[in-house]
Design a protein around this motif. Sequence first.
Motif, PDB file in Angstrom:
ATOM      1  N   MET A 147       0.839  -1.203   0.000  1.00  0.00           N
ATOM      2  CA  MET A 147       0.000   0.000   0.000  1.00  0.00           C
ATOM      3  C   MET A 147       0.872   1.250   0.000  1.00  0.00           C
ATOM      4  O   MET A 147       0.619   2.193  -0.759  1.00  0.00           O
ATOM      5  CB  MET A 147      -0.944  -0.002   1.199  1.00  0.00           C
ATOM      6  CG  MET A 147      -2.070  -1.003   1.063  1.00  0.00           C
ATOM      7  SD  MET A 147      -3.111  -1.054   2.523  1.00  0.00           S
ATOM      8  CE  MET A 147      -3.941   0.529   2.367  1.00  0.00           C
ATOM      9  N   ARG A 148       1.880   1.263   0.828  1.00  0.00           N
ATOM     10  CA  ARG A 148       2.779   2.428   0.861  1.00  0.00           C
ATOM     11  C   ARG A 148       3.489   2.587  -0.480  1.00  0.00           C
ATOM     12  O   ARG A 148       3.600   3.696  -0.994  1.00  0.00           O
ATOM     13  CB  ARG A 148       3.779   2.286   2.004  1.00  0.00           C
ATOM     14  CG  ARG A 148       3.130   2.520   3.351  1.00  0.00           C
ATOM     15  CD  ARG A 148       4.127   2.569   4.481  1.00  0.00           C
ATOM     16  NE  ARG A 148       3.451   2.960   5.701  1.00  0.00           N
ATOM     17  CZ  ARG A 148       3.653   2.377   6.870  1.00  0.00           C
ATOM     18  NH1 ARG A 148       4.511   1.391   6.992  1.00  0.00           N
ATOM     19  NH2 ARG A 148       3.000   2.803   7.937  1.00  0.00           N
ATOM     20  N   ALA A 149       3.947   1.478  -1.058  1.00  0.00           N
ATOM     21  CA  ALA A 149       4.632   1.531  -2.352  1.00  0.00           C
ATOM     22  C   ALA A 149       3.701   2.002  -3.467  1.00  0.00           C
ATOM     23  O   ALA A 149       4.156   2.579  -4.454  1.00  0.00           O
ATOM     24  CB  ALA A 149       5.210   0.150  -2.694  1.00  0.00           C
ATOM     25  N   SER A 150       2.406   1.767  -3.302  1.00  0.00           N
ATOM     26  CA  SER A 150       1.415   2.164  -4.309  1.00  0.00           C
ATOM     27  C   SER A 150       0.870   3.569  -4.085  1.00  0.00           C
ATOM     28  O   SER A 150      -0.052   3.991  -4.770  1.00  0.00           O
ATOM     29  CB  SER A 150       0.256   1.156  -4.321  1.00  0.00           C
ATOM     30  OG  SER A 150       0.714  -0.105  -4.724  1.00  0.00           O
ATOM     31  N   GLY A 151       1.398   4.273  -3.099  1.00  0.00           N
ATOM     32  CA  GLY A 151       1.013   5.650  -2.877  1.00  0.00           C
ATOM     33  C   GLY A 151      -0.147   5.871  -1.924  1.00  0.00           C
ATOM     34  O   GLY A 151      -0.624   6.996  -1.787  1.00  0.00           O
ATOM     35  N   PHE A 152      -0.608   4.812  -1.250  1.00  0.00           N
ATOM     36  CA  PHE A 152      -1.632   5.007  -0.228  1.00  0.00           C
ATOM     37  C   PHE A 152      -1.019   5.848   0.892  1.00  0.00           C
ATOM     38  O   PHE A 152       0.119   5.616   1.292  1.00  0.00           O
ATOM     39  CB  PHE A 152      -2.092   3.669   0.354  1.00  0.00           C
ATOM     40  CG  PHE A 152      -3.026   2.872  -0.514  1.00  0.00           C
ATOM     41  CD1 PHE A 152      -4.342   2.677  -0.137  1.00  0.00           C
ATOM     42  CD2 PHE A 152      -2.569   2.298  -1.694  1.00  0.00           C
ATOM     43  CE1 PHE A 152      -5.206   1.927  -0.927  1.00  0.00           C
ATOM     44  CE2 PHE A 152      -3.427   1.554  -2.492  1.00  0.00           C
ATOM     45  CZ  PHE A 152      -4.747   1.365  -2.115  1.00  0.00           C
ATOM     46  N   LYS A 153      -1.757   6.793   1.384  1.00  0.00           N
ATOM     47  CA  LYS A 153      -1.280   7.643   2.477  1.00  0.00           C
ATOM     48  C   LYS A 153      -1.559   6.924   3.801  1.00  0.00           C
ATOM     49  O   LYS A 153      -2.616   7.098   4.394  1.00  0.00           O
ATOM     50  CB  LYS A 153      -1.992   8.992   2.450  1.00  0.00           C
ATOM     51  CG  LYS A 153      -1.820   9.743   1.146  1.00  0.00           C
ATOM     52  CD  LYS A 153      -0.567  10.581   1.166  1.00  0.00           C
ATOM     53  CE  LYS A 153      -0.471  11.469  -0.040  1.00  0.00           C
ATOM     54  NZ  LYS A 153       0.394  10.980  -1.090  1.00  0.00           N
ATOM     55  N   VAL A 154      -0.607   6.119   4.224  1.00  0.00           N
ATOM     56  CA  VAL A 154      -0.768   5.324   5.435  1.00  0.00           C
ATOM     57  C   VAL A 154       0.200   5.877   6.489  1.00  0.00           C
ATOM     58  O   VAL A 154       1.367   5.532   6.507  1.00  0.00           O
ATOM     59  CB  VAL A 154      -0.448   3.832   5.189  1.00  0.00           C
ATOM     60  CG1 VAL A 154      -0.712   3.013   6.442  1.00  0.00           C
ATOM     61  CG2 VAL A 154      -1.248   3.288   4.019  1.00  0.00           C
ATOM     62  N   PRO A 155      -0.306   6.771   7.357  1.00  0.00           N
ATOM     63  CA  PRO A 155       0.567   7.312   8.405  1.00  0.00           C
ATOM     64  C   PRO A 155       0.977   6.219   9.390  1.00  0.00           C
ATOM     65  O   PRO A 155       0.364   5.154   9.421  1.00  0.00           O
ATOM     66  CB  PRO A 155      -0.308   8.356   9.103  1.00  0.00           C
ATOM     67  CG  PRO A 155      -1.543   8.474   8.312  1.00  0.00           C
ATOM     68  CD  PRO A 155      -1.643   7.293   7.410  1.00  0.00           C
ATOM     69  N   GLU A 156       1.986   6.507  10.149  1.00  0.00           N
ATOM     70  CA  GLU A 156       2.445   5.555  11.155  1.00  0.00           C
ATOM     71  C   GLU A 156       2.117   6.076  12.544  1.00  0.00           C
ATOM     72  O   GLU A 156       2.114   7.267  12.774  1.00  0.00           O
ATOM     73  CB  GLU A 156       3.948   5.354  11.037  1.00  0.00           C
ATOM     74  CG  GLU A 156       4.335   4.698   9.721  1.00  0.00           C
ATOM     75  CD  GLU A 156       5.825   4.450   9.641  1.00  0.00           C
ATOM     76  OE1 GLU A 156       6.421   4.037  10.652  1.00  0.00           O
ATOM     77  OE2 GLU A 156       6.382   4.659   8.563  1.00  0.00           O
ATOM     78  N   ILE A 157       1.880   5.131  13.449  1.00  0.00           N
ATOM     79  CA  ILE A 157       1.683   5.507  14.843  1.00  0.00           C
ATOM     80  C   ILE A 157       3.071   5.570  15.481  1.00  0.00           C
ATOM     81  O   ILE A 157       3.891   4.698  15.269  1.00  0.00           O
ATOM     82  CB  ILE A 157       0.829   4.462  15.589  1.00  0.00           C
ATOM     83  CG1 ILE A 157      -0.609   4.628  15.184  1.00  0.00           C
ATOM     84  CG2 ILE A 157       0.958   4.619  17.086  1.00  0.00           C
ATOM     85  CD1 ILE A 157      -1.576   3.856  16.030  1.00  0.00           C
ATOM     86  N   LYS A 158       3.283   6.603  16.224  1.00  0.00           N
ATOM     87  CA  LYS A 158       4.555   6.764  16.928  1.00  0.00           C
ATOM     88  C   LYS A 158       4.406   6.245  18.355  1.00  0.00           C
ATOM     89  O   LYS A 158       3.384   6.402  18.970  1.00  0.00           O
ATOM     90  CB  LYS A 158       4.957   8.239  16.970  1.00  0.00           C
ATOM     91  CG  LYS A 158       5.008   8.899  15.604  1.00  0.00           C
ATOM     92  CD  LYS A 158       6.127   8.371  14.770  1.00  0.00           C
ATOM     93  CE  LYS A 158       6.191   9.121  13.451  1.00  0.00           C
ATOM     94  NZ  LYS A 158       6.588   8.344  12.337  1.00  0.00           N
ATOM     95  N   GLU A 159       5.479   5.619  18.817  1.00  0.00           N
ATOM     96  CA  GLU A 159       5.456   5.095  20.188  1.00  0.00           C
ATOM     97  C   GLU A 159       5.500   6.222  21.180  1.00  0.00           C
ATOM     98  O   GLU A 159       6.010   7.275  20.945  1.00  0.00           O
ATOM     99  CB  GLU A 159       6.634   4.154  20.419  1.00  0.00           C
ATOM    100  CG  GLU A 159       6.479   2.877  19.618  1.00  0.00           C
ATOM    101  CD  GLU A 159       7.577   1.883  19.894  1.00  0.00           C
ATOM    102  OE1 GLU A 159       7.631   1.362  21.019  1.00  0.00           O
ATOM    103  OE2 GLU A 159       8.371   1.638  18.978  1.00  0.00           O
TER     104      GLU A 159
END
Length: 159
Positions: A147-159
């Motif tokens: 998904m990230r490689a395909s350009g989906f905007k997938v934010p990450e959760i920070k610890e």
Amino acid sequence: MMQSKRMTNQLLPVLVLACAGIFLGSTVADEELTMTLDEVVELIQPFGEGCNPVPEKEHIVEMVLNKEDAKRESKCFRHCMLEQFELMPEGQLQFNEDKTVEMMNMMFPDNEEDSRRIIKTCNDRFKAETDKCDAAHGISMCMLKDMRASGFKVPEIKE
């Protein structure tokens, strides 16, 4: 009461996609919903009560943070949640393509073709996997990367 139901309906895709490995980050599709790691863990924790083994907080955190090298308990919790949401039906070692696309469309509308391709690719990549926990985790991590490689905007959760 209506506000609570609305919030639950908005968070359902978050919970489902979190267990699928597609989570999301601290901001949910609706801009007014911002969640911390602890809030997401607290929301997901009740779903672990029906799992065997019942996950500890550290396993839920690993799943939400999409740790590639997750402990077995975390992988099995992911499988348990996927099964509860019928994304990986009982007795199956692959994601249900139609249900997963439906959930993905809630967070990423207008990407159905890419979503379907990603699910199919990742299911195929892990079709030889015989362990349900490893299959759930592997497919989920594969989907997240694709998904990230395909350009989906997938934010990450920070610890």
